[in-house]
Design an enzyme around this catalytic site. Structure first.
Site, PDB file in Angstrom:
ATOM      1  N   TYR A 225     -22.497  39.710 -50.869  1.00  0.00           N
ATOM      2  CA  TYR A 225     -23.431  38.578 -50.694  1.00  0.00           C
ATOM      3  C   TYR A 225     -23.613  38.112 -49.253  1.00  0.00           C
ATOM      4  O   TYR A 225     -24.577  37.377 -48.966  1.00  0.00           O
ATOM      5  CB  TYR A 225     -23.051  37.407 -51.600  1.00  0.00           C
ATOM      6  CG  TYR A 225     -22.137  36.376 -51.006  1.00  0.00           C
ATOM      7  CD1 TYR A 225     -20.800  36.636 -50.819  1.00  0.00           C
ATOM      8  CD2 TYR A 225     -22.628  35.127 -50.622  1.00  0.00           C
ATOM      9  CE1 TYR A 225     -19.973  35.687 -50.279  1.00  0.00           C
ATOM     10  CE2 TYR A 225     -21.800  34.170 -50.071  1.00  0.00           C
ATOM     11  CZ  TYR A 225     -20.463  34.450 -49.896  1.00  0.00           C
ATOM     12  OH  TYR A 225     -19.643  33.511 -49.350  1.00  0.00           O
TER      13      TYR A 225
ATOM     14  N   LYS B 221     -26.489  40.213 -59.612  1.00  0.00           N
ATOM     15  CA  LYS B 221     -27.353  39.446 -60.511  1.00  0.00           C
ATOM     16  C   LYS B 221     -28.425  40.339 -61.136  1.00  0.00           C
ATOM     17  O   LYS B 221     -29.378  39.828 -61.724  1.00  0.00           O
ATOM     18  CB  LYS B 221     -28.041  38.342 -59.715  1.00  0.00           C
ATOM     19  CG  LYS B 221     -27.082  37.420 -58.963  1.00  0.00           C
ATOM     20  CD  LYS B 221     -26.404  36.433 -59.896  1.00  0.00           C
ATOM     21  CE  LYS B 221     -25.711  35.334 -59.089  1.00  0.00           C
ATOM     22  NZ  LYS B 221     -25.282  34.224 -59.952  1.00  0.00           N
TER      23      LYS B 221
ATOM     24  N   ASP C  21     -34.017  32.271 -58.752  1.00  0.00           N
ATOM     25  CA  ASP C  21     -32.866  31.522 -59.260  1.00  0.00           C
ATOM     26  C   ASP C  21     -32.408  30.534 -58.187  1.00  0.00           C
ATOM     27  O   ASP C  21     -32.366  30.864 -57.005  1.00  0.00           O
ATOM     28  CB  ASP C  21     -31.738  32.484 -59.624  1.00  0.00           C
ATOM     29  CG  ASP C  21     -30.696  31.821 -60.511  1.00  0.00           C
ATOM     30  OD1 ASP C  21     -31.050  30.861 -61.220  1.00  0.00           O
ATOM     31  OD2 ASP C  21     -29.533  32.259 -60.480  1.00  0.00           O
TER      32      ASP C  21
ATOM     33  N   ARG D 149     -18.993  38.907 -60.513  1.00  0.00           N
ATOM     34  CA  ARG D 149     -18.397  38.154 -59.397  1.00  0.00           C
ATOM     35  C   ARG D 149     -17.761  39.037 -58.344  1.00  0.00           C
ATOM     36  O   ARG D 149     -17.728  38.678 -57.160  1.00  0.00           O
ATOM     37  CB  ARG D 149     -17.350  37.173 -59.925  1.00  0.00           C
ATOM     38  CG  ARG D 149     -17.873  36.152 -60.905  1.00  0.00           C
ATOM     39  CD  ARG D 149     -18.910  35.257 -60.287  1.00  0.00           C
ATOM     40  NE  ARG D 149     -19.391  34.281 -61.260  1.00  0.00           N
ATOM     41  CZ  ARG D 149     -20.492  33.558 -61.088  1.00  0.00           C
ATOM     42  NH1 ARG D 149     -21.233  33.688 -59.985  1.00  0.00           N
ATOM     43  NH2 ARG D 149     -20.880  32.710 -62.007  1.00  0.00           N
TER      44      ARG D 149
ATOM     45  N   THR E  31     -30.609  38.963 -67.142  1.00  0.00           N
ATOM     46  CA  THR E  31     -30.790  37.521 -67.272  1.00  0.00           C
ATOM     47  C   THR E  31     -31.316  37.335 -68.683  1.00  0.00           C
ATOM     48  O   THR E  31     -32.282  37.984 -69.067  1.00  0.00           O
ATOM     49  CB  THR E  31     -31.827  37.018 -66.252  1.00  0.00           C
ATOM     50  OG1 THR E  31     -31.396  37.371 -64.945  1.00  0.00           O
ATOM     51  CG2 THR E  31     -32.012  35.512 -66.340  1.00  0.00           C
TER      52      THR E  31
ATOM     53  N   THR F 100     -26.683  26.998 -61.913  1.00  0.00           N
ATOM     54  CA  THR F 100     -25.645  26.715 -62.904  1.00  0.00           C
ATOM     55  C   THR F 100     -25.441  25.218 -63.059  1.00  0.00           C
ATOM     56  O   THR F 100     -25.330  24.492 -62.083  1.00  0.00           O
ATOM     57  CB  THR F 100     -24.332  27.380 -62.479  1.00  0.00           C
ATOM     58  OG1 THR F 100     -24.590  28.753 -62.272  1.00  0.00           O
ATOM     59  CG2 THR F 100     -23.262  27.211 -63.541  1.00  0.00           C
TER      60      THR F 100
ATOM     61  N   GLU G 113     -23.716  32.348 -66.440  1.00  0.00           N
ATOM     62  CA  GLU G 113     -24.053  31.075 -65.795  1.00  0.00           C
ATOM     63  C   GLU G 113     -25.000  30.313 -66.725  1.00  0.00           C
ATOM     64  O   GLU G 113     -26.031  30.841 -67.132  1.00  0.00           O
ATOM     65  CB  GLU G 113     -24.699  31.273 -64.419  1.00  0.00           C
ATOM     66  CG  GLU G 113     -23.706  31.771 -63.383  1.00  0.00           C
ATOM     67  CD  GLU G 113     -24.231  31.735 -61.945  1.00  0.00           C
ATOM     68  OE1 GLU G 113     -25.461  31.601 -61.764  1.00  0.00           O
ATOM     69  OE2 GLU G 113     -23.415  31.837 -61.012  1.00  0.00           O
TER      70      GLU G 113
ATOM     71  N   ASP H  97     -27.661  33.541 -66.519  1.00  0.00           N
ATOM     72  CA  ASP H  97     -27.716  34.406 -65.343  1.00  0.00           C
ATOM     73  C   ASP H  97     -26.385  35.180 -65.259  1.00  0.00           C
ATOM     74  O   ASP H  97     -25.463  34.778 -64.561  1.00  0.00           O
ATOM     75  CB  ASP H  97     -27.918  33.506 -64.117  1.00  0.00           C
ATOM     76  CG  ASP H  97     -27.878  34.258 -62.812  1.00  0.00           C
ATOM     77  OD1 ASP H  97     -28.283  35.420 -62.789  1.00  0.00           O
ATOM     78  OD2 ASP H  97     -27.432  33.665 -61.814  1.00  0.00           O
TER      79      ASP H  97
ATOM     80  N   ARG I 190     -14.358  28.148 -49.559  1.00  0.00           N
ATOM     81  CA  ARG I 190     -14.256  27.613 -48.200  1.00  0.00           C
ATOM     82  C   ARG I 190     -13.388  26.360 -48.106  1.00  0.00           C
ATOM     83  O   ARG I 190     -13.257  25.788 -47.028  1.00  0.00           O
ATOM     84  CB  ARG I 190     -15.660  27.264 -47.673  1.00  0.00           C
ATOM     85  CG  ARG I 190     -16.574  28.447 -47.427  1.00  0.00           C
ATOM     86  CD  ARG I 190     -17.964  28.012 -46.944  1.00  0.00           C
ATOM     87  NE  ARG I 190     -18.701  27.256 -47.947  1.00  0.00           N
ATOM     88  CZ  ARG I 190     -19.486  27.813 -48.881  1.00  0.00           C
ATOM     89  NH1 ARG I 190     -19.642  29.124 -48.921  1.00  0.00           N
ATOM     90  NH2 ARG I 190     -20.106  27.075 -49.761  1.00  0.00           N
TER      91      ARG I 190
ATOM     92  N   GLU J  85     -27.798  27.929 -67.445  1.00  0.00           N
ATOM     93  CA  GLU J  85     -28.930  27.391 -66.697  1.00  0.00           C
ATOM     94  C   GLU J  85     -30.076  27.047 -67.644  1.00  0.00           C
ATOM     95  O   GLU J  85     -30.096  27.467 -68.803  1.00  0.00           O
ATOM     96  CB  GLU J  85     -29.452  28.418 -65.677  1.00  0.00           C
ATOM     97  CG  GLU J  85     -28.400  28.906 -64.705  1.00  0.00           C
ATOM     98  CD  GLU J  85     -28.973  29.672 -63.519  1.00  0.00           C
ATOM     99  OE1 GLU J  85     -30.172  29.481 -63.202  1.00  0.00           O
ATOM    100  OE2 GLU J  85     -28.219  30.452 -62.910  1.00  0.00           O
TER     101      GLU J  85
ATOM    102  N   TYR K 136     -29.701  27.092 -56.986  1.00  0.00           N
ATOM    103  CA  TYR K 136     -28.269  26.802 -56.823  1.00  0.00           C
ATOM    104  C   TYR K 136     -28.212  25.292 -56.654  1.00  0.00           C
ATOM    105  O   TYR K 136     -27.814  24.789 -55.626  1.00  0.00           O
ATOM    106  CB  TYR K 136     -27.825  27.554 -55.559  1.00  0.00           C
ATOM    107  CG  TYR K 136     -26.369  27.534 -55.175  1.00  0.00           C
ATOM    108  CD1 TYR K 136     -25.397  28.083 -56.003  1.00  0.00           C
ATOM    109  CD2 TYR K 136     -25.963  27.025 -53.942  1.00  0.00           C
ATOM    110  CE1 TYR K 136     -24.065  28.114 -55.610  1.00  0.00           C
ATOM    111  CE2 TYR K 136     -24.636  27.062 -53.545  1.00  0.00           C
ATOM    112  CZ  TYR K 136     -23.692  27.598 -54.387  1.00  0.00           C
ATOM    113  OH  TYR K 136     -22.360  27.649 -53.985  1.00  0.00           O
TER     114      TYR K 136
END
Lengths: 418, 418
Positions: free
Chosen positions: A241, A250, A125, A234, A254, A346, A198, A230, A141, A200, A127
């Site tokens: 992670y 994950k 997968d 969360r 899927t 995504t 997600e 996906d 962040r 995709e 990103y």
């Protein structure tokens, strides 16, 4: 390109997802019969096992279609892929001489059960949607550091689990997992509270490779595309992670749409990737229009209620194409195999109603969505059915994928009870 | 447990890695013959396809051993695993009545080529050695923040690529990859400059599961263990690993020792995990001694030179067992399958000569190692042969794995030249 007309009348409507221009590949069964390969045309499925048995389709010495996967056909290589598409187009076109032989091999789609269209060898997968990466990075962040320094230079990806890839319609059980909320000292083992989707597109590798391949070779090696959800936990993801990436967040499921839309069917819809902020290194550079103009939509239907469209976007929003992702995947020399599945990452557009996950749509749960029924959602609730659809719009025709949907079942009361 | 003596004399030496107590499972071939299953005993291999053909081994209705993998035997389940071990022990023990029938089925190990002993379904690598995680964390974030907050609560892991898992002896080509050194503005596509090994033990899943399983169930589902070298491109890793973990840095190769040492053979060597800093949550708690007392060593031989032992440690240094890792792997509900491979994570002891990677041994390249030849190393150089060995020491016998070795080939001059 205009509509190619078929003697199967339902295939000629501008809204039909499966016109002669499409010819997507799936696996179906009727009643208790064994699943086998089929091709969607209008509201019918052409039984490929029967077509091969009858001699109408003859591509080689070995039967390819009386199996519940398209991997064997893929392994025959691009020349055979093209020959099959040409033959199917001839058999199903308006005025086809073989119409009387083909007609008995059609099965009404409404009577068929659809299965996984191929065996997933390994699943990766990515990103690679900039708006998604920016949104998620901003939440975690702040906007100044939203994109990691590598993001504009390589398609960031991680390996996933092939064993939990399912076909559309498979119910998805809310997972348990180790979580730690910021206001607790210690983690706990609990049902996921922030279960998400997600949006995709998945690319399917159709040619083996061993060692680095160019972006052009990677594009040549892709067999086709599916819609891909996906499913993402969360709260599990937030705790697990760092430093090695998502793992159990994950691993639940899927979901794929049931029809493999071939690269050939999507050829008229190629579009360029977005302008590059930094020039890509040579081994990742575009070698032509690398994305596709595919309209995408997401609907959410609470149990017993109608569906609300919660997102609309387009595959052209990606920053990296599947071919660039596949080329990057081979740089360190590892083999890629027929049946490998690559999730695009995504897909989110620039504005709020174009976002491809509830994490983004509800901005981390802070801005609940209101559905048509008046109910609100931050993340998925038990009984919710989440569905993805995709459509490339040609001149008087539509290339569709079929629905990619799943209903969320409540978490098990005790996951270890037997 | 004392040595079990065999009529194959070479199996009775205290230093022989393959006594009757071991009986590890591999795949071998002689000359141009097809690879098939075999069992190591002393300096011989028992040809399992021939033993089954002759009727000396009869475990079911379907032949299990005339194939180049042990997956079919694994899929028969733990009762059959035990029956096979009992039968092999009876056939090969001192005084066995069937000796005259078995003797013609032995092949000298020296004449055999060894192959991958099983088909890897999917591959997961963990990060479960505390000293390794502390060392790497200290280099990257300083000693105060060395261990991520989750580390003492869950076995951190990531999915890897099954397609690049190879048997011992396979040469490993130095990869190219996208790198960015701290003193450059932009990344570049270059051959890896910091190519490294990781000393690990791999656990092989022998029973399918679908949904969360307990630590005890996970332990029951493990078929056996191999040595595992997780070749790692540190400069590729440093640039790519945020935010989704290692990807191409780990994609070049993973090397396994050729013999699957069964869980049964290791049973006498079970030891407890280390004291817990935080109590583990119930679903991850130890259910008995979960690690094994296995001495491990790493040797490095520059091209044409003798090998230097560069590390000695023990598998008991792990914080999490393979059973705990497998139990964690199932928490989100995803299926695990026969042939899934779980890397333990790098095994490092507390002191410098016990570290399980060059990253740690040379402290990020700052403290070069001196080999017996006087040469120094920070990371691997072209032509270096890196080998792992493992030995559990019983009362008058040794349980060995065979060597897990690979030689580093120079990077291709142009990875895209055809």
């Amino acid at each position: 390109m205009p509509l190619k007309t078929s003697w199967i009348r339902t295939a000629n409507s501008a809204d039909c997802p499966f016109p002669l221009n499409n010819l997507p590949y799936g696996v179906f069964s009727i009643g208790e019969e064994e699943p086998r390969c089929g091709v969607a045309i209008g509201d019918q499925i052409l039984d490929m096992a029967a077509a091969e048995e009858s001699g109408l389709i003859a591509l080689g010495d070995v039967p390819l279609f009386d199996v519940p996967y398209w991997n064997d056909l893929m392994a025959e290589g691009p020349a055979v892929w093209a020959a099959l598409r040409d033959r199917l187009t001839a058999l199903l076109a308006e005025g086809a001489a073989e119409r009387d032989s083909v007609e008995p091999l059609l099965v009404p789609m409404a009577e068929a059960t659809l299965h996984m269209p191929f065996v997933v060898s390994e699943y990766t997968d990515f990103y690679a949607g900039r708006n998604h990466a920016f949104n998620v990075g901003t939440m975690f962040r702040g906007p100044e550091n939203a994109l990691p320094p590598n993001w504009l230079h390589i398609p960031i990806g991680y390996n996933g689990r092939a064993s939990s890839v399912y076909v559309s319609g498979t119910e998805v059980r809310r997972p348990w997992g180790q979580l730690k909320s910021p206001d607790h000292d210690k983690p706990a083992f609990l049902p996921c509270r922030r279960f998400d989707f997600e949006l995709e597109i998945g690319a399917i590798v159709g040619v083996d490779s061993d060692g680095p391949i160019t972006v052009q070779e990677a594009d040549d090696n892709i067999f086709g595309y599916v819609l891909l959800n996906d499913w993402s936990a969360r709260d599990i993801q937030a705790w697990e992670y760092q430093p090695l990436g998502p793992f159990q967040a994950k691993a639940t499921a899927t979901t794929l749409s049931p029809w493999i839309v071939t690269k050939a069917a999507l050829e008229p819809f190629r579009v360029d990737t977005p302008p590059r902020e930094f020039e890509l290194l040579d081994h990742l550079k575009d070698c032509g229009p690398m994305l596709y103009d595919i309209d995408l939509a997401v609907t959410l239907a609470p149990q017993g209620q109608p569906a609300t469209t919660i997102s609309r976007t387009n595959y052209r929003e990606m920053y990296y194409s599947s071919a660039q992702q596949l080329a990057h995947h081979t740089t360190a020399g590892g083999p890629m195999n027929v049946g490998d599945l690559l999730g695009s990452g995504t897909i989110s557009g620039a504005t709020k109603p174009e976002r491809g996950s509830l994490l983004e749509l509800s901005w981390g749960g802070k801005e609940p969505l209101t559905l048509d029924s008046g109910e609100t959602r931050t993340f998925l609730e038990d009984g919710d059915t989440l569905a993805l659809t995709g459509a490339a719009k040609g001149d008087g025709y539509t290339i569709g994928f079929g629905s990619c949907s799943g209903t969320v079942l409540p978490a098990l009361e005790d996951p270890y009870a037997r």
